[in-house]
Motif scaffolding. Structure first.
Motif, short mmCIF file in Angstrom:
data_model
loop_
_atom_site.label_atom_id
_atom_site.label_comp_id
_atom_site.label_asym_id
_atom_site.label_seq_id
_atom_site.Cartn_x
_atom_site.Cartn_y
_atom_site.Cartn_z
N PRO A 101 -13.99 -33.42 -4.57
CA PRO A 101 -13.43 -32.73 -3.39
C PRO A 101 -12.07 -32.08 -3.72
O PRO A 101 -11.74 -31.01 -3.21
CB PRO A 101 -13.27 -33.86 -2.37
N LYS A 102 -11.31 -32.71 -4.60
CA LYS A 102 -10.01 -32.18 -5.00
C LYS A 102 -10.17 -30.82 -5.70
O LYS A 102 -9.38 -29.90 -5.52
CB LYS A 102 -9.34 -33.18 -5.95
N TYR A 103 -11.24 -30.69 -6.51
CA TYR A 103 -11.52 -29.43 -7.20
C TYR A 103 -11.75 -28.31 -6.17
O TYR A 103 -11.18 -27.22 -6.27
CB TYR A 103 -12.76 -29.58 -8.09
N HIS A 104 -12.59 -28.61 -5.18
CA HIS A 104 -12.92 -27.57 -4.19
C HIS A 104 -11.70 -27.17 -3.36
O HIS A 104 -11.49 -25.99 -3.07
CB HIS A 104 -14.08 -28.04 -3.31
N LEU A 105 -10.89 -28.16 -2.99
CA LEU A 105 -9.65 -27.86 -2.26
C LEU A 105 -8.75 -26.96 -3.09
O LEU A 105 -8.18 -25.98 -2.60
CB LEU A 105 -8.90 -29.17 -1.97
N LEU A 106 -8.62 -27.32 -4.36
CA LEU A 106 -7.73 -26.58 -5.26
C LEU A 106 -8.23 -25.15 -5.46
O LEU A 106 -7.46 -24.20 -5.45
CB LEU A 106 -7.65 -27.31 -6.60
N ARG A 107 -9.55 -25.01 -5.63
CA ARG A 107 -10.10 -23.67 -5.84
C ARG A 107 -9.84 -22.79 -4.61
O ARG A 107 -9.47 -21.62 -4.74
CB ARG A 107 -11.60 -23.74 -6.13
N ASP A 108 -10.02 -23.37 -3.42
CA ASP A 108 -9.74 -22.60 -2.21
C ASP A 108 -8.27 -22.22 -2.13
O ASP A 108 -7.92 -21.10 -1.76
CB ASP A 108 -10.12 -23.41 -0.96
N LEU A 109 -7.41 -23.15 -2.50
CA LEU A 109 -5.97 -22.90 -2.46
C LEU A 109 -5.59 -21.81 -3.45
O LEU A 109 -4.89 -20.85 -3.11
CB LEU A 109 -5.23 -24.20 -2.79
N LEU A 110 -6.07 -21.93 -4.69
CA LEU A 110 -5.70 -20.95 -5.72
C LEU A 110 -6.31 -19.59 -5.42
O LEU A 110 -5.71 -18.56 -5.76
CB LEU A 110 -6.14 -21.44 -7.10
#
Length: 556
Positions: A296-305
């Motif tokens: 889930p952290k990956y997906h959050l980060l990808r959306d943020l970046l």
């Protein structure tokens, strides 16, 4: 291998490299945002290097950070190992191939939760040894190691055409700081062997003073998680704070982006408040799990970046692209698409045609029924209005000007009695104050791959790009790319090309709001995305896993 177009467009000269002023980093003079992630080659099986780096790239990271473990590369005084799993050059070359910049942390001390912080244990055979100081027993051993290591990475530096944009001097020395001359010794050890890129240090904010330089515009170790020790619980770290760092325009390095595993007996230990040894998993609660799975952290980060990393970063205005057309052609009267002397005498089938002529006064422009099917009208290359089939008149400002009509073939009728009247472009006279315009210069913009392939050089996306224009970015896909759908909510009307394939037109009026990209149209790795936009765009392209065909209505 390195002739890649990176974050900010083609970097043509490589003389200055990465520079830090008080407010931001620049790469070859262009503002540059380091979005870094740490992945240690020695903690990831070599067969998985490409997979993990591609997943990091796809998340929006532009810079790989890795440390170099002295203890693994020189297990004995006489033995050096830089092959297979420890082939640092291959790892850095792979990063370059995938379009990642590299920050190298060659140590000698790297911490990294490794046994003795990555220093070889044979150093301790010297009973007077003082590690991480200018004690001769330490500096002599280090010089021998750097004589082997540094020549391998010197040719991989940015100014020599490689991906290494910065090198870190030691690691968090501010919290150790036993020897004031030590950091200068390491700096000299790197530079005297040919390291010429920007040097960085890394310290906790409260120990920065004793660690080295000023202007810390980068969070070098933004912890994504933490390590685990035997006998306690698994540590997880929630995902706060990154947005603030990015919003403030700071550069950041995520430690770790993918932790991997500390194989063998290489795990370190902590002594404060009591001795505790570390477990072999270095999952680190990182965005990519120990086994390379998305979290889930990956997906959050990808959306943020993705909010900070728009995909479109190169631009070519339509007017600059004219030099790559076939022609131009001079004609007293307008010539329709099919009758243009292009394409080996076959005329122009599809796309756009640009008609230009000099007018000596303003007045009323009339198209009659001669625009097929839609024309954007420009005076001195500034947009003044639109001719559609029903939109027959417009006012033209005064003065001697260049009048341009960009005419689009929106599609020929496919049935009915008018099949032989399907000529496109300008099919008759355009009148200015009731006098037919004459002496045209005509450009054929058929939008074929061969036309777009000729474009060079693309320009870095300016603050206010001109329209119509071509916008290019890159999409990174990994493994076997699956189907996806492209959406352009901030754009008006135009065409999208993926790897030179024309996906079709998009138009904000709908109903269709997404274009289908079949998986087979995508490469594993780098994909070129080009958008031709007529009027306005926000330079962002979204990729989604579901289509959007618009508002529906039942067939009556």
């Amino acid at each position: 291998i390195y002739e890649k177009n990176f974050q900010r467009g083609t970097i043509l000269s490589r003389k200055v490299g990465l520079s830090a002023n008080s407010s931001q980093f620049t790469l070859e003079g262009q503002p540059f945002h380091i979005l870094g992630g740490s992945i240690h080659y020695f903690r990831v099986p070599r067969a998985y290097w490409r997979d993990r780096l591609l997943k990091m790239k796809a998340c929006g990271i532009n810079t790989l950070t890795t440390s170099v473990p002295w203890s693994l590369h020189q297990p004995n005084r006489e033995v050096f190992n830089f092959h297979t799993q420890l082939d640092l050059e291959a790892y850095i070359n792979l990063a370059a191939e995938l379009g990642l910049w590299v920050i190298l942390r060659p140590g000698p001390y790297i911490s990294s939760e490794l046994d003795l912080g990555g220093l070889p244990s044979w150093l301790l055979r010297d009973g007077s040894m003082r590690l991480r100081t200018t004690y001769p027993g330490f500096t002599q051993a280090l010089n021998t190691f750097f004589d082997k290591l540094i020549p391998k990475v010197v040719p991989l530096q940015f100014k020599k055409g490689g991906p290494i944009i910065a090198v870190q001097v030691e690691n968090e020395y501010g919290s150790f700081a036993k020897d004031e001359s030590y950091m200068l010794f390491i700096k000299e050890a790197l530079q005297s062997r040919g390291i010429s890129e920007l040097l960085l240090t890394s310290d906790n904010h409260n120990t920065l003073k004793s660690g080295g330089p000023n202007s810390p515009t980068m969070v070098m170790d933004y912890w994504t998680g933490w390590y685990d020790v035997w006998g306690e619980l698994h540590h997880v770290l929630p995902q706060e704070g990154k947005e603030e760092i990015l919003r403030r325009g700071m550069s950041v390095n995520l430690y770790m982006f993918h932790g991997g595993s500390t194989f063998g007996f290489m795990s370190g230990a902590v002594v404060d408040p009591s001795y505790k040894a570390l477990v072999p998993s270095y999952d680190y609660d990182a965005p990519l799990s120990e086994a390379g799975e998305y979290t889930p952290k990956y997906h959050l980060l990808r959306d943020l970046l993705s909010r900070y990393n728009t995909i479109m970063y190169q631009h070519l205005s339509l007017w600059d692209a004219l030099s790559f057309t076939e022609g131009p052609f001079k004609s007293l009267t307008p010539v329709n698409m099919e009758n243009l002397p292009v394409n080996n005498g076959n005329g122009q089938s599809y796309g756009y045609t640009l008609y230009e002529t000099i007018i000596t006064s303003g007045g009323l422009l009339k198209s009659g029924d001669n625009v097929r099917d839609r024309a954007l009208v420009y005076v001195d290359r500034s947009y003044i209005g639109l001719f559609k089939r029903k939109n027959l008149e417009m006012a033209v400002p005064d003065g001697k000007r260049t009048l341009s009509l960009l005419v689009e073939n929106c599609g020929r009728v496919h049935q009915g009695r008018d099949l032989d009247k399907q000529h496109k472009g300008l099919v008759g006279d355009i009148l200015l104050n009731n006098i037919p315009l004459r002496d045209f210069t005509i450009y054929s913009l058929d939008m074929k791959p061969s036309f777009i392939d000729r474009f060079a050089p693309w320009k870095t996306l300016p603050e206010n790009p001109s329209f119509p224009g071509f916008f290019m970015g890159r999409l990174f896909a990994y493994g076997y790319p699956s189907d996806t759908f492209l959406k352009l909510p901030g754009w008006e009307k135009g065409v999208v090309f993926i790897n030179g394939l024309n996906l079709g037109r998009y138009w904000s009026i709908g109903p269709q709001q997404s274009l289908y990209i079949p998986g087979p149209f995508l490469n594993s790795g780098i994909n070129q995305v080009i958008v031709f936009e007529e009027q306005e765009g926000d330079y962002k392209v979204q990729f989604e896993d579901t289509p959007d065909l618009g508002m529906a209505v039942d067939i009556q």
